[in-house]
Design a protein around this motif. Structure first.
Motif, PDB file in Angstrom:
ATOM      1  N   PHE A   1      -5.869  12.707  -7.849  1.00 48.42           N
ATOM      2  CA  PHE A   1      -5.501  12.737  -6.759  1.00 48.42           C
ATOM      3  C   PHE A   1      -4.984  13.704  -5.985  1.00 48.42           C
ATOM      4  O   PHE A   1      -5.281  14.648  -4.630  1.00 48.42           O
ATOM      5  N   PHE A   2      -4.268  13.791  -5.734  1.00 47.85           N
ATOM      6  CA  PHE A   2      -2.597  14.214  -5.406  1.00 47.85           C
ATOM      7  C   PHE A   2      -2.524  15.526  -5.668  1.00 47.85           C
ATOM      8  O   PHE A   2      -2.300  16.250  -5.003  1.00 47.85           O
ATOM      9  N   ALA A   3      -3.099  15.834  -6.968  1.00 44.08           N
ATOM     10  CA  ALA A   3      -2.666  17.615  -7.972  1.00 44.08           C
ATOM     11  C   ALA A   3      -3.858  17.685  -7.544  1.00 44.08           C
ATOM     12  O   ALA A   3      -3.643  18.655  -6.844  1.00 44.08           O
TER      13      ALA A   3
ATOM     14  N   PHE B   1       2.489   9.906  -4.892  1.00 44.76           N
ATOM     15  CA  PHE B   1       2.369  10.911  -4.514  1.00 44.76           C
ATOM     16  C   PHE B   1       3.821  11.729  -4.831  1.00 44.76           C
ATOM     17  O   PHE B   1       3.358  12.947  -5.087  1.00 44.76           O
ATOM     18  N   ALA B   2       4.502  11.108  -5.598  1.00 41.76           N
ATOM     19  CA  ALA B   2       5.597  11.663  -5.634  1.00 41.76           C
ATOM     20  C   ALA B   2       5.685  12.006  -7.342  1.00 41.76           C
ATOM     21  O   ALA B   2       6.124  13.463  -8.559  1.00 41.76           O
ATOM     22  N   GLN B   3       4.244  11.240  -7.807  1.00 44.66           N
ATOM     23  CA  GLN B   3       4.348  11.480  -9.728  1.00 44.66           C
ATOM     24  C   GLN B   3       3.061  13.314  -9.393  1.00 44.66           C
ATOM     25  O   GLN B   3       2.941  13.815 -10.601  1.00 44.66           O
ATOM     26  N   GLY B   4       1.965  13.153  -8.866  1.00 44.57           N
ATOM     27  CA  GLY B   4       0.976  13.953  -8.528  1.00 44.57           C
ATOM     28  C   GLY B   4       0.721  15.085  -8.211  1.00 44.57           C
ATOM     29  O   GLY B   4       0.622  16.205  -7.940  1.00 44.57           O
ATOM     30  N   ALA B   5       1.756  15.604  -6.277  1.00 48.95           N
ATOM     31  CA  ALA B   5       1.783  16.357  -6.181  1.00 48.95           C
ATOM     32  C   ALA B   5       2.684  17.518  -5.424  1.00 48.95           C
ATOM     33  O   ALA B   5       3.517  17.156  -6.464  1.00 48.95           O
ATOM     34  N   ALA B   6       2.066  18.593  -5.993  1.00 49.29           N
ATOM     35  CA  ALA B   6       2.829  19.917  -5.581  1.00 49.29           C
ATOM     36  C   ALA B   6       4.248  19.231  -4.699  1.00 49.29           C
ATOM     37  O   ALA B   6       4.620  18.873  -3.681  1.00 49.29           O
ATOM     38  N   ARG B   7       5.157  20.000  -5.700  1.00 51.07           N
ATOM     39  CA  ARG B   7       7.325  19.689  -4.976  1.00 51.07           C
ATOM     40  C   ARG B   7       6.360  20.150  -3.025  1.00 51.07           C
ATOM     41  O   ARG B   7       7.811  20.258  -2.385  1.00 51.07           O
TER      42      ARG B   7
ATOM     43  N   THR C   1      10.913   6.917   0.666  1.00 49.66           N
ATOM     44  CA  THR C   1      11.195   8.366   0.746  1.00 49.66           C
ATOM     45  C   THR C   1      12.201   8.795   0.265  1.00 49.66           C
ATOM     46  O   THR C   1      12.830   9.885  -0.636  1.00 49.66           O
ATOM     47  N   ALA C   2      13.413   7.582   0.168  1.00 50.62           N
ATOM     48  CA  ALA C   2      14.996   7.789  -0.330  1.00 50.62           C
ATOM     49  C   ALA C   2      14.286   7.584  -1.480  1.00 50.62           C
ATOM     50  O   ALA C   2      14.606   8.480  -2.992  1.00 50.62           O
ATOM     51  N   ARG C   3      13.678   6.872  -1.970  1.00 48.81           N
ATOM     52  CA  ARG C   3      14.182   5.949  -3.861  1.00 48.81           C
ATOM     53  C   ARG C   3      13.189   7.392  -4.079  1.00 48.81           C
ATOM     54  O   ARG C   3      13.390   6.924  -5.277  1.00 48.81           O
TER      55      ARG C   3
ATOM     56  N   PHE D   1       0.720  -1.184   0.502  1.00 45.97           N
ATOM     57  CA  PHE D   1      -0.297   0.042   0.053  1.00 45.97           C
ATOM     58  C   PHE D   1       0.976   1.090   0.059  1.00 45.97           C
ATOM     59  O   PHE D   1       0.472   2.077  -0.619  1.00 45.97           O
ATOM     60  N   LEU D   2       1.454   1.366   0.823  1.00 46.78           N
ATOM     61  CA  LEU D   2       2.303   2.653   1.154  1.00 46.78           C
ATOM     62  C   LEU D   2       3.761   2.361  -0.356  1.00 46.78           C
ATOM     63  O   LEU D   2       3.938   3.990  -0.583  1.00 46.78           O
ATOM     64  N   GLU D   3       4.223   1.374  -1.155  1.00 50.65           N
ATOM     65  CA  GLU D   3       4.524   1.503  -1.594  1.00 50.65           C
ATOM     66  C   GLU D   3       3.544   2.692  -3.185  1.00 50.65           C
ATOM     67  O   GLU D   3       4.081   3.127  -4.230  1.00 50.65           O
ATOM     68  N   ARG D   4       2.304   2.177  -3.272  1.00 49.72           N
ATOM     69  CA  ARG D   4       1.707   3.100  -4.050  1.00 49.72           C
ATOM     70  C   ARG D   4       1.478   3.867  -3.854  1.00 49.72           C
ATOM     71  O   ARG D   4       1.267   4.744  -5.218  1.00 49.72           O
ATOM     72  N   VAL D   5       1.066   4.436  -2.244  1.00 55.52           N
ATOM     73  CA  VAL D   5       0.963   5.523  -2.605  1.00 55.52           C
ATOM     74  C   VAL D   5       2.005   6.918  -2.790  1.00 55.52           C
ATOM     75  O   VAL D   5       2.274   8.084  -3.238  1.00 55.52           O
ATOM     76  N   PHE D   6       3.339   5.916  -2.373  1.00 53.21           N
ATOM     77  CA  PHE D   6       4.862   7.193  -2.354  1.00 53.21           C
ATOM     78  C   PHE D   6       4.698   7.352  -4.096  1.00 53.21           C
ATOM     79  O   PHE D   6       5.254   8.340  -3.946  1.00 53.21           O
ATOM     80  N   ALA D   7       4.349   6.438  -4.949  1.00 49.77           N
ATOM     81  CA  ALA D   7       4.985   6.569  -6.245  1.00 49.77           C
ATOM     82  C   ALA D   7       3.602   7.482  -6.167  1.00 49.77           C
ATOM     83  O   ALA D   7       4.270   8.608  -7.369  1.00 49.77           O
TER      84      ALA D   7
END
Length: 429
Positions: A358-360, A259-265, A291-293, A251-257
């Protein structure tokens, strides 16, 4: 005609840790019903005072179906009561009860916790009748009554009692279970490991509380926009049975990916663990690695439990698998994205956007629709009180026996128009 338990024969299986089932059985007997309890280990036996109506199951689990059928016939059982419908012995019991036309009473933690518990018939969570009831049906049912939406009680919660009774229960199973040598827990860890985790959690509660307060303060005073991730216990039945993920790591792997692609920096990600998280899942290590990845250093915060309201008041959105905590998100009118089957998964207020979108720019829920949905729950399956504290159990007894003896389940009764709406009491301790 008054409600009576005459000619009703109840068989209790496993319940919440502590005295709730024992207290409920006492009240049912006062109504005229007869009650038996099947015990699967010494923890079950320790919290059941009526030994004359206690039935120990000491045979191998492979014999459970035959044993249950024999017990149902011997005592002319009309009703089965249990806590959680997913664990193997309960799932099997529900299937047999349906074959024989028995009423199955299912208890769960509150969908609107921590101020209420859940009482349903036939199934809970992803197996709940709520999954098939639409919002228009709920609204039509509510129109038949002139009802005010109940407020939460002024003060409630019994987390310490929950952990305390869990520790006693697992100690009994660990140290006194000689009579139940064939017992197998429904979770992956051994009883000794479960007991050790309960003790560790009790011992470290002050330290964890201090760390949590510091982390929460940093988030609330950080001055940055953030999105909230609501984690569940990896061994939770709702997560395991009604989720597309095999672990919290997936689940966290899906969320991090996403967030990294969609959320503002300049946006941050706040990950909140379940209040009963005990360390069996490597959450901190997983979060550091992800976080590091994804190059999110300085933008990810991990909180171990704590009060959700303090975080929700400033969050932009929330993501979860199917946690009941999402109800608090919707109550505040915040955007919500889920991945599993959940009783609140209604198109009127749960986003169907891809996670990156959604994150965007998350879609907001229909707040009025959720208010009607919540009102429907409070007039049906959500019962004020708690399983683990004395005051909570007393409050539950004001409603539960009448609900169990009623001819229809709470949802059907309200939609038929023949329910007596319950007064949701404001409880103060």
């Amino acid at each position: 005609m008054s409600i009576s338990g005459d000619d009703r024969h109840f068989l209790f299986l496993q319940g919440p840790h502590g005295w709730f089932f024992n207290r409920l059985a006492t009240m049912l007997r006062a109504s005229g019903a007869r009650v038996w309890r099947v015990g699967f280990n010494q923890g079950d036996a320790a919290f059941w005072r009526d030994k004359a109506h206690y039935i120990p199951f000491t045979r191998p689990q492979e014999d459970w179906a035959d044993f249950l059928r024999e017990t149902l016939e011997r005592h002319a059982i009309t009703d089965i009561a249990l806590y959680g419908d997913i664990r193997p012995i309960h799932a099997q019991a529900i299937a047999i009860a349906r074959e024989q036309g028995l009423t199955v009473h299912v208890f769960e933690e509150g969908y609107l916790r921590p101020y209420w518990i859940t009482y349903e018939r036939g199934g809970a969570n992803g197996n709940s009748a709520l999954m098939e009831i639409t919002l228009p049906q709920m609204r039509r049912a509510l129109k038949k009554y002139d009802l005010e939406l109940p407020d939460p009680p002024a003060h409630w919660g019994d987390m310490r009692q929950h952990i305390f009774y869990g520790a006693i229960y697992h100690f009994c199973v660990l140290a006194l279970n000689w009579r139940y040598r064939a017992f197998r827990p429904h979770r992956d860890l051994s009883v000794a490991q479960e007991f050790a985790l309960y003790l560790k959690r009790l011992w470290l509660m002050p330290l964890h509380s201090l760390k949590r307060r510091i982390a929460t303060w940093r988030v609330r005073n950080g001055g940055f926009p953030y999105h909230l991730v609501l984690l569940q216990l990896e061994h939770d039945s709702s997560f395991r049975a009604h989720s597309p993920f095999a672990s919290q790591t997936e689940f966290l792997e899906r969320v991090f990916a996403g967030f990294a692609q969609g959320a503002a920096r300049h946006h941050h990600l706040v990950i909140k663990a379940h209040p009963l998280e005990d360390g069996r899942a490597p959450l901190r290590q997983t979060i550091r690695r992800l976080t590091a990845r994804h190059g999110l250093a300085g933008r990810v915060h991990f909180l171990r439990g704590g009060k959700l309201a303090q975080l929700l008041n400033h969050a932009r959105s929330a993501v979860t698998v199917n946690s009941t905590a999402a109800q608090q998100v919707l109550w505040r009118g915040m955007p919500l994205k889920i991945f599993g089957r959940a009783v609140y998964d209604k198109p009127e207020f749960v986003s169907d956007q891809p996670l990156e979108a959604f994150f965007a720019r998350p879609d907001r829920p229909d707040a009025r629709a959720y208010r009607d949905y919540r009102h429907f729950l409070l007039e049906t399956s959500q019962v004020p009180g708690g399983y683990y504290s004395l005051g909570g159990r007393r409050q539950l007894m004001r409603h539960l026996v009448d609900m169990m003896l009623a001819p229809h389940d709470p949802y059907t009764a309200l939609m038929r128009g023949d329910a007596t709406p319950r007064q949701q009491l404001r409880m103060v301790r």
